[in-house]
Motif scaffolding. Structure first.
Motif, PDB file in Angstrom:
ATOM      1  N   PHE A 396      50.406 -39.289  55.095  1.00  0.00           N
ATOM      2  CA  PHE A 396      50.178 -39.899  53.784  1.00  0.00           C
ATOM      3  C   PHE A 396      49.121 -39.135  52.981  1.00  0.00           C
ATOM      4  O   PHE A 396      49.216 -39.014  51.761  1.00  0.00           O
ATOM      5  N   ILE A 397      48.128 -38.592  53.684  1.00  0.00           N
ATOM      6  CA  ILE A 397      47.146 -37.770  52.966  1.00  0.00           C
ATOM      7  C   ILE A 397      47.829 -36.498  52.463  1.00  0.00           C
ATOM      8  O   ILE A 397      47.515 -35.990  51.389  1.00  0.00           O
ATOM      9  N   ALA A 398      48.811 -36.005  53.226  1.00  0.00           N
ATOM     10  CA  ALA A 398      49.557 -34.820  52.774  1.00  0.00           C
ATOM     11  C   ALA A 398      50.260 -35.121  51.448  1.00  0.00           C
ATOM     12  O   ALA A 398      50.348 -34.255  50.569  1.00  0.00           O
ATOM     13  N   GLN A 408      59.329 -32.803  50.240  1.00  0.00           N
ATOM     14  CA  GLN A 408      58.800 -33.260  51.533  1.00  0.00           C
ATOM     15  C   GLN A 408      58.230 -34.665  51.416  1.00  0.00           C
ATOM     16  O   GLN A 408      58.398 -35.494  52.310  1.00  0.00           O
ATOM     17  N   ALA A 409      57.527 -34.914  50.315  1.00  0.00           N
ATOM     18  CA  ALA A 409      56.943 -36.237  50.115  1.00  0.00           C
ATOM     19  C   ALA A 409      58.052 -37.297  50.141  1.00  0.00           C
ATOM     20  O   ALA A 409      57.927 -38.332  50.822  1.00  0.00           O
ATOM     21  N   GLU A 410      59.140 -37.025  49.432  1.00  0.00           N
ATOM     22  CA  GLU A 410      60.264 -37.976  49.426  1.00  0.00           C
ATOM     23  C   GLU A 410      60.823 -38.120  50.844  1.00  0.00           C
ATOM     24  O   GLU A 410      61.173 -39.218  51.273  1.00  0.00           O
ATOM     25  N   ALA A 411      60.890 -36.997  51.552  1.00  0.00           N
ATOM     26  CA  ALA A 411      61.455 -37.032  52.910  1.00  0.00           C
ATOM     27  C   ALA A 411      60.581 -37.873  53.842  1.00  0.00           C
ATOM     28  O   ALA A 411      61.089 -38.582  54.721  1.00  0.00           O
ATOM     29  N   ILE A 412      59.271 -37.811  53.642  1.00  0.00           N
ATOM     30  CA  ILE A 412      58.381 -38.613  54.502  1.00  0.00           C
ATOM     31  C   ILE A 412      58.647 -40.105  54.261  1.00  0.00           C
ATOM     32  O   ILE A 412      58.748 -40.903  55.190  1.00  0.00           O
ATOM     33  N   LEU A 413      58.800 -40.459  52.987  1.00  0.00           N
ATOM     34  CA  LEU A 413      59.093 -41.873  52.700  1.00  0.00           C
ATOM     35  C   LEU A 413      60.507 -42.261  53.147  1.00  0.00           C
ATOM     36  O   LEU A 413      60.734 -43.391  53.559  1.00  0.00           O
ATOM     37  N   LEU A 465      45.860 -49.127  57.176  1.00  0.00           N
ATOM     38  CA  LEU A 465      46.718 -48.037  56.697  1.00  0.00           C
ATOM     39  C   LEU A 465      47.633 -48.469  55.557  1.00  0.00           C
ATOM     40  O   LEU A 465      48.288 -47.641  54.921  1.00  0.00           O
ATOM     41  N   LEU A 466      47.653 -49.775  55.271  1.00  0.00           N
ATOM     42  CA  LEU A 466      48.512 -50.282  54.191  1.00  0.00           C
ATOM     43  C   LEU A 466      48.192 -49.622  52.854  1.00  0.00           C
ATOM     44  O   LEU A 466      49.083 -49.291  52.081  1.00  0.00           O
ATOM     45  N   TRP A 467      46.909 -49.408  52.585  1.00  0.00           N
ATOM     46  CA  TRP A 467      46.562 -48.866  51.257  1.00  0.00           C
ATOM     47  C   TRP A 467      47.159 -47.479  51.065  1.00  0.00           C
ATOM     48  O   TRP A 467      47.588 -47.114  49.967  1.00  0.00           O
ATOM     49  N   LEU A 468      47.243 -46.727  52.169  1.00  0.00           N
ATOM     50  CA  LEU A 468      47.820 -45.380  52.060  1.00  0.00           C
ATOM     51  C   LEU A 468      49.328 -45.459  51.796  1.00  0.00           C
ATOM     52  O   LEU A 468      49.856 -44.728  50.962  1.00  0.00           O
ATOM     53  N   LEU A 469      50.000 -46.375  52.482  1.00  0.00           N
ATOM     54  CA  LEU A 469      51.444 -46.526  52.266  1.00  0.00           C
ATOM     55  C   LEU A 469      51.720 -46.949  50.814  1.00  0.00           C
ATOM     56  O   LEU A 469      52.612 -46.423  50.150  1.00  0.00           O
ATOM     57  N   VAL A 470      50.909 -47.878  50.337  1.00  0.00           N
ATOM     58  CA  VAL A 470      51.102 -48.349  48.960  1.00  0.00           C
ATOM     59  C   VAL A 470      50.828 -47.203  47.986  1.00  0.00           C
ATOM     60  O   VAL A 470      51.589 -46.964  47.047  1.00  0.00           O
ATOM     61  N   ALA A 471      49.757 -46.462  48.231  1.00  0.00           N
ATOM     62  CA  ALA A 471      49.409 -45.358  47.324  1.00  0.00           C
ATOM     63  C   ALA A 471      50.551 -44.338  47.248  1.00  0.00           C
ATOM     64  O   ALA A 471      50.945 -43.929  46.153  1.00  0.00           O
ATOM     65  N   VAL A 472      51.118 -43.961  48.386  1.00  0.00           N
ATOM     66  CA  VAL A 472      52.168 -42.942  48.331  1.00  0.00           C
ATOM     67  C   VAL A 472      53.462 -43.508  47.740  1.00  0.00           C
ATOM     68  O   VAL A 472      54.178 -42.814  47.018  1.00  0.00           O
ATOM     69  N   SER A 473      53.749 -44.765  48.019  1.00  0.00           N
ATOM     70  CA  SER A 473      54.969 -45.360  47.448  1.00  0.00           C
ATOM     71  C   SER A 473      54.868 -45.437  45.937  1.00  0.00           C
ATOM     72  O   SER A 473      55.828 -45.151  45.228  1.00  0.00           O
ATOM     73  N   VAL A 474      53.690 -45.817  45.456  1.00  0.00           N
ATOM     74  CA  VAL A 474      53.506 -45.911  44.007  1.00  0.00           C
ATOM     75  C   VAL A 474      53.546 -44.507  43.406  1.00  0.00           C
ATOM     76  O   VAL A 474      54.165 -44.272  42.369  1.00  0.00           O
ATOM     77  N   LYS A 475      52.920 -43.562  44.089  1.00  0.00           N
ATOM     78  CA  LYS A 475      52.902 -42.187  43.573  1.00  0.00           C
ATOM     79  C   LYS A 475      54.327 -41.646  43.418  1.00  0.00           C
ATOM     80  O   LYS A 475      54.634 -40.939  42.460  1.00  0.00           O
ATOM     81  N   ILE A 481      58.938 -50.169  48.520  1.00  0.00           N
ATOM     82  CA  ILE A 481      58.499 -49.961  49.918  1.00  0.00           C
ATOM     83  C   ILE A 481      57.150 -50.646  50.109  1.00  0.00           C
ATOM     84  O   ILE A 481      56.914 -51.385  51.067  1.00  0.00           O
ATOM     85  N   ALA A 482      56.267 -50.396  49.139  1.00  0.00           N
ATOM     86  CA  ALA A 482      54.933 -50.992  49.206  1.00  0.00           C
ATOM     87  C   ALA A 482      55.029 -52.509  49.189  1.00  0.00           C
ATOM     88  O   ALA A 482      54.381 -53.195  49.995  1.00  0.00           O
ATOM     89  N   ARG A 483      55.852 -53.032  48.287  1.00  0.00           N
ATOM     90  CA  ARG A 483      55.939 -54.493  48.160  1.00  0.00           C
ATOM     91  C   ARG A 483      56.436 -55.131  49.449  1.00  0.00           C
ATOM     92  O   ARG A 483      55.899 -56.153  49.896  1.00  0.00           O
ATOM     93  N   ASN A 484      57.439 -54.499  50.065  1.00  0.00           N
ATOM     94  CA  ASN A 484      57.958 -55.067  51.323  1.00  0.00           C
ATOM     95  C   ASN A 484      56.871 -55.096  52.394  1.00  0.00           C
ATOM     96  O   ASN A 484      56.750 -56.062  53.149  1.00  0.00           O
TER      97      ASN A 484
END
Ligand code: GLC
Length: 569
Positions: A396-398, A408-413, A465-475, A481-484
């Motif tokens: 997520f930091i990546a 790659q970012a899309e692929a990670i999600l 780790l939720l904040w990181l998931l939300v940050a990348v989903s919003v980005k 994804i974040a909402r779920n």
């Protein structure tokens, strides 16, 4: 159960700078401030503690608490969705959780010389041993972001100033002097006299930590936070002050120092980051490399003299590190297949299998886990060793640092969506996947009784780790994804008293030795909510793609990138 009424703050919050006067915040930010309750390190409110010890914190079933908290001084966020203040039971439920979280965060604040300087790791007094009564650098990051997003930056400023002071102390382990740039893992306020006001800060640079490991992540988080503070307040005077410039240069000097390495990745001991016990992440762990990349990019924007050799070195390192991680850490279906067919014992510049990875060492689980749509950066690469485990923070930091390309970012999600059961399950979010068991666990962890399979660092689920998931989903413009994930977490988090981690394959059980009221579980939830409610909050935690060279260009194999629209890339 009745909560004790919340008192108004006694002291006006000011900055903690005796020798340097930094430019203060603008008026608007000052107006937005809400009063912070004061507590000393390890001296939390008795009422709050007895509440925790005797009654638990059954918020979801105790709507009257909401009224008490509301009637007290819990701030109403400008970003709270209007729907949440209605009497609708779902909204009420969410409201209650947010209020409880703000209250818990406030209770965790540590004061030094009458000023707020950080937050305790946990306020669970039922387990007094260990060092959860300290302010951990890494744990303070989500707290700091919550305060910044709330328009309450002074505690963050004080934290940055004081930790930079701690850095300048001499640090010894036995007879060995540590590098000047090392930042502490944690610190606490020490009251050397019971009546006189003689407070000092006691820091741990690894010399008293379990396993005696110096934190490699602390300094990197410090730089990240300095940028976040500067972005939020639009006040660059702190970052430009001689203290902060010096602290930053000391950190970077240490991190950029020359050694015997043949790669630009940082060589680390096991346990030198969030995973602070033996877990087989020695060598070149992704968690640190991604943070290193992020910190280097943050430093470039903060260093005053942009023409010196130092800046040139940073720029070169960013490119080399990016090349290295893209070439050797990225894994998707296609690459996995390539590695599976690797020839070994290759010698010379043209070798494909540069690290001499023996295909037989590829673990069985990865063949099933790897979806045809998706990919991720693996945990570690060194001679004849690829650690294929998924590590949440590094990936997520990546994305946040734009180390990952858009694809790659899309692929990670995509991977997170494809492997939702494994990585999110019943409680977001697996710190790493999969867990080690049996003989592997014995050998790799040294039989660590806390890191048993699917527990704690060994495949446990960490709410922070939720904040990181939300940050990348919003980005990436995929906030569903974040909402779920937030919805899942809201079912349990407050009811379970904000545990540090959950155990089990799907994260169903509160962790075996998990602390309650773990501050970064609390703050991580609040940051996640504020990021979802107001995506402009991303500006402090995300770096735009600056087009730094990434070769070879890696294609996302067999993945189908949906047309995701994002304003925040
Ligand atoms: C545990 C975690 C570490 C954290 C500390 C304080 O040791 O592994 O990441 O910083 O607790 O919460």
């Amino acid at each position: 159960m009745v909560l004790s009424p919340i008192k108004a703050a006694r002291s006006k919050v000011t900055e903690l700078t005796d020798d340097t006067k930094y430019d203060s915040l603008n008026l608007e930010q000052k107006k937005k401030m809400w009063p912070i309750e004061r507590h000393r390190s390890a001296e939390v409110s008795q009422a709050f503690l007895s509440k925790i010890e005797h009654d638990g914190f059954q918020l979801c079933h105790q709507p009257q608490i909401l009224e008490i908290v509301k009637g007290g001084c819990t701030p109403r966020s400008s970003s709270d969705p209007p729907g949440e203040s209605t009497a609708d039971s779902n909204g009420m439920h969410r409201h209650t959780i947010t209020d409880a979280a703000w209250e818990a965060l406030k209770q965790s604040i540590v004061y030094f010389k009458d000023q707020p300087i950080g937050t305790l790791a946990a306020i669970d007094k039922s387990q007094a041993e260990l060092n959860y009564d300290q302010v951990f650098m890494r744990d303070f990051v989500p707290s700091a972001l919550a305060f910044l997003m709330k328009g309450e930056p002074m505690i963050v400023k004080n934290f940055l100033v004081e930790t930079a002071r701690l850095q300048s102390r001499e640090k010894m382990v036995d007879l060995f002097k540590l590098g000047q740039g090392v930042m502490p893992a944690s610190f606490k306020v020490h009251h050397s006299h019971p009546t006189k006001k003689t407070e000092t800060l006691l820091a741990d640079f690894g010399e008293i930590a379990i396993g005696r490991v110096a934190p490699v992540d602390s300094g990197l988080w410090w730089i990240f936070l300095l940028r976040a503070y500067t972005k939020y307040t639009r006040d660059s005077s702190l970052a430009e002050s001689p203290h902060c410039q010096r602290a930053m240069r000391l950190i970077l000097k240490l991190w950029l120092s020359e050694g015997f390495d043949t790669s630009p990745a940082l060589l680390c001991a096991d346990g030198c980051s969030m995973i602070d016990r033996r877990m087989g992440i020695y060598g070149y762990p992704l968690e640190i490399q991604a943070l290193f990349f992020m910190a280097l990019r943050c430093a470039l924007s903060l260093l005053k003299d942009s023409n010196d050799d130092f800046v040139y070195q940073i720029t070169k390192r960013i490119k080399a590190l990016s090349y290295h991680l893209h070439s050797y850490y990225w894994l998707d279906f296609q690459r996995l297949n390539d590695i599976y067919r690797y020839k070994t014992e290759e010698y010379s510049q043209t070798a494909l299998n540069k690290f001499n990875v023996i295909p037989e060492s590829i673990p069985d689980w990865i063949f099933d886990f790897m979806p045809s749509r998706g990919g991720y950066f693996i945990g570690n690469v060194s001679p004849a060793r690829m650690d294929f485990r998924w590590f949440c923070l590094g990936n997520f930091i990546a994305i946040l640092s734009s180390l990952a390309t858009g694809e790659q970012a899309e692929a990670i999600l995509d991977l997170v969506e494809e492997r939702w059961e494994e990585l999110i399950g019943e409680m977001p979010l697996k710190i790493c996947y999969p867990a080690m068991e049996n003989q592997e666990w014995q050998i790799v962890t040294g039989c660590d009784p806390k890191n048993t399979r699917w527990s704690y660092h060994n495949g446990g689920s960490w709410p922070v780790l939720l904040w990181l998931l939300v940050a990348v989903s919003v980005k990436l413009g995929r906030p569903h994804i974040a909402r779920n994930a937030v919805e899942l977490m809201e079912k349990r988090l407050a009811k379970d008293d904000f545990p540090e981690y959950y155990d089990g394959k799907t994260g169903r059980y509160i962790g075996k030795q998990s602390r309650k009221f773990q501050t970064w579980s609390v703050a991580g939830y609040l940051v996640a909510k504020m990021l979802l409610d107001d995506p402009s909050n991303l500006r402090a935690v995300s770096l735009e793609d600056d087009g730094h060279i990434r070769e070879p260009v890696l294609k996302r194999s067999n993945s189908c990138p949906g047309p995701h629209v994002s304003n925040w890339q």
